[in-house]
Design a protein around this motif. Structure first.
Motif, short mmCIF file in Angstrom:
data_model
loop_
_atom_site.label_atom_id
_atom_site.label_comp_id
_atom_site.label_asym_id
_atom_site.label_seq_id
_atom_site.Cartn_x
_atom_site.Cartn_y
_atom_site.Cartn_z
N MET A 1 0.85 -1.17 0.00
CA MET A 1 0.00 0.00 0.00
C MET A 1 0.89 1.23 0.00
SD MET A 1 -3.03 1.41 0.15
CE MET A 1 -4.17 0.15 0.58
N PRO A 2 0.80 2.05 -1.01
CA PRO A 2 1.63 3.25 -1.05
C PRO A 2 1.19 4.26 0.01
CG PRO A 2 0.07 3.25 -2.86
CD PRO A 2 -0.07 1.92 -2.17
N ASP A 3 2.12 5.03 0.48
CA ASP A 3 1.82 6.09 1.45
C ASP A 3 1.61 7.38 0.69
OD1 ASP A 3 1.58 7.90 3.49
OD2 ASP A 3 3.62 7.65 4.25
N PHE A 4 0.39 7.58 0.23
CA PHE A 4 0.06 8.79 -0.52
C PHE A 4 0.06 10.03 0.37
CE2 PHE A 4 -2.26 5.79 -3.49
CZ PHE A 4 -1.39 5.97 -4.54
N PHE A 5 0.06 9.85 1.68
CA PHE A 5 0.00 10.99 2.60
C PHE A 5 1.38 11.35 3.16
CE2 PHE A 5 -4.27 8.89 3.65
CZ PHE A 5 -4.86 9.44 2.54
N TYR A 6 2.42 10.65 2.70
CA TYR A 6 3.79 10.95 3.10
C TYR A 6 3.97 11.00 4.62
CZ TYR A 6 4.12 12.02 -1.83
OH TYR A 6 4.07 11.94 -3.20
N GLY A 7 3.40 9.99 5.29
CA GLY A 7 3.56 9.88 6.73
C GLY A 7 2.75 10.88 7.53
N LYS A 8 1.81 11.55 6.89
CA LYS A 8 0.99 12.55 7.58
C LYS A 8 -0.50 12.24 7.43
CE LYS A 8 4.44 16.12 6.86
NZ LYS A 8 4.77 17.39 6.25
N LYS A 42 -0.43 10.45 -9.39
CA LYS A 42 0.64 9.52 -9.00
C LYS A 42 0.32 8.08 -9.35
CE LYS A 42 1.44 12.53 -5.06
NZ LYS A 42 1.20 12.70 -3.64
N VAL A 43 -0.93 7.77 -9.58
CA VAL A 43 -1.36 6.38 -9.75
C VAL A 43 -0.80 5.72 -11.01
CG1 VAL A 43 -3.37 4.86 -10.01
CG2 VAL A 43 -3.35 6.65 -8.24
N PRO A 44 -0.86 6.35 -12.18
CA PRO A 44 -0.34 5.65 -13.37
C PRO A 44 1.12 5.22 -13.24
CG PRO A 44 -1.67 7.52 -14.03
CD PRO A 44 -1.48 7.62 -12.53
N GLU A 45 1.96 6.07 -12.67
CA GLU A 45 3.37 5.70 -12.48
C GLU A 45 3.49 4.53 -11.51
OE1 GLU A 45 7.62 7.50 -10.89
OE2 GLU A 45 5.94 8.87 -11.15
N VAL A 47 1.27 2.14 -11.00
CA VAL A 47 0.84 0.92 -11.71
C VAL A 47 1.91 0.48 -12.70
CG1 VAL A 47 -0.91 -0.06 -13.24
CG2 VAL A 47 -1.60 1.45 -11.38
N GLN A 48 2.56 1.44 -13.36
CA GLN A 48 3.64 1.08 -14.29
C GLN A 48 4.79 0.39 -13.56
OE1 GLN A 48 5.49 4.39 -16.33
NE2 GLN A 48 6.40 3.05 -17.87
N LYS A 49 5.17 0.90 -12.40
CA LYS A 49 6.24 0.28 -11.62
C LYS A 49 5.84 -1.12 -11.17
CE LYS A 49 8.46 4.46 -9.88
NZ LYS A 49 8.75 5.29 -8.70
N LEU A 50 4.60 -1.27 -10.74
CA LEU A 50 4.13 -2.60 -10.34
C LEU A 50 4.12 -3.55 -11.53
CD1 LEU A 50 1.21 -1.57 -7.97
CD2 LEU A 50 3.35 -2.70 -7.31
N GLY A 51 3.70 -3.04 -12.70
CA GLY A 51 3.70 -3.86 -13.91
C GLY A 51 5.09 -4.30 -14.31
N SER A 73 -12.51 7.31 -9.19
CA SER A 73 -13.22 8.09 -10.22
C SER A 73 -12.26 8.87 -11.10
CB SER A 73 -14.21 9.07 -9.57
OG SER A 73 -15.37 8.41 -9.14
N LEU A 74 -11.25 9.45 -10.50
CA LEU A 74 -10.31 10.28 -11.27
C LEU A 74 -9.33 9.46 -12.09
CD1 LEU A 74 -9.55 13.04 -8.59
CD2 LEU A 74 -11.17 13.14 -10.52
N THR A 75 -9.09 8.20 -11.72
CA THR A 75 -8.13 7.36 -12.45
C THR A 75 -8.81 6.35 -13.38
OG1 THR A 75 -7.97 5.81 -10.60
CG2 THR A 75 -6.34 7.59 -10.69
N SER A 76 -10.11 6.48 -13.56
CA SER A 76 -10.84 5.59 -14.46
C SER A 76 -11.23 6.30 -15.75
CB SER A 76 -12.11 5.07 -13.76
OG SER A 76 -11.75 4.30 -12.64
N GLN A 77 -10.61 7.41 -15.99
CA GLN A 77 -10.89 8.25 -17.16
C GLN A 77 -9.97 7.83 -18.32
OE1 GLN A 77 -13.35 10.81 -16.62
NE2 GLN A 77 -13.57 9.93 -14.58
N SER A 78 -9.95 8.61 -19.35
CA SER A 78 -9.11 8.34 -20.52
C SER A 78 -7.66 8.11 -20.10
CB SER A 78 -9.19 9.52 -21.49
OG SER A 78 -8.47 9.25 -22.65
#
Length: 172
Positions: A1-8, A42-45, A47-51, A73-78
């Motif tokens: 699980m990535p820390d999108f909140f940078y420890g905050k 940040k999500v596409p990068e 997923v690319q790293k995981l791939g 919702s924001l990452t299910s777009q084009s």
């Protein structure tokens, strides 16, 4: 699980945000470290790293609960890296987000989400979907707020996870 909140992360004591001070803290958090648009970028990068690491995975899916539902919702777009997505008791439901979906979506709302927003979200979807409201369940019933000692909550919790499994089996 990535820390999108940078420890905050936000402290759990502000939930529910039932006074002005807690509402301000939550608003500041969503405008700062938990900004949905900034996080979604940040999500596409990721997923690319995981791939690159897990080369045997051919299809990726997302699942977001609460704030994570907005990220879905924001990452299910084009340009999405996902083949399917799900939102569970999503926060910040915006029917306008639904118009841009490019992949199948499952939304399992609680009775605490605005019914009109959920209904309009579904109406605006142009992709295959499963949108359902668990009207007698609270926001968080499939996560940390689930009271699994309550038979009704446990039953709906299990039904919700069953719906997610069926959805993902269909699209992955």
């Amino acid at each position: 699980m990535p820390d999108f909140f940078y420890g905050k992360p936000i402290h759990p004591s502000i939930f529910p945000p039932d006074n002005e001070e807690k509402k301000k803290q939550l608003g500041d958090f969503f405008a700062g470290p938990a900004s949905p648009p900034d996080t979604a970028k940040k999500v596409p990068e990721l997923v690319q790293k995981l791939g690159n690491k897990y080369t045997g995975v051919k299809k990726w899916a997302s699942l977001g609960m609460c704030w994570g539902g907005k990220i879905v919702s924001l990452t299910s777009q084009s340009g999405t890296p996902f083949s399917a997505a799900a939102e569970v008791h999503p926060a910040m439901v915006d029917p306008n987000d639904a118009t841009g979906f490019k992949i199948p979506v499952c939304m399992l709302a609680s009775g605490d989400e605005k019914a009109e927003d959920v209904e309009n979200f579904k109406k605006n979807l142009g992709v295959e979907n499963h949108v359902e409201t668990f009207g007698d369940q609270i926001h968080g019933w499939m996560a940390a707020r689930a009271d699994l000692k309550n038979e009704r909550v446990k039953s709906e919790y299990e039904r919700g996870y069953g719906a997610l499994l069926d959805f993902y089996h269909k699209y992955l």
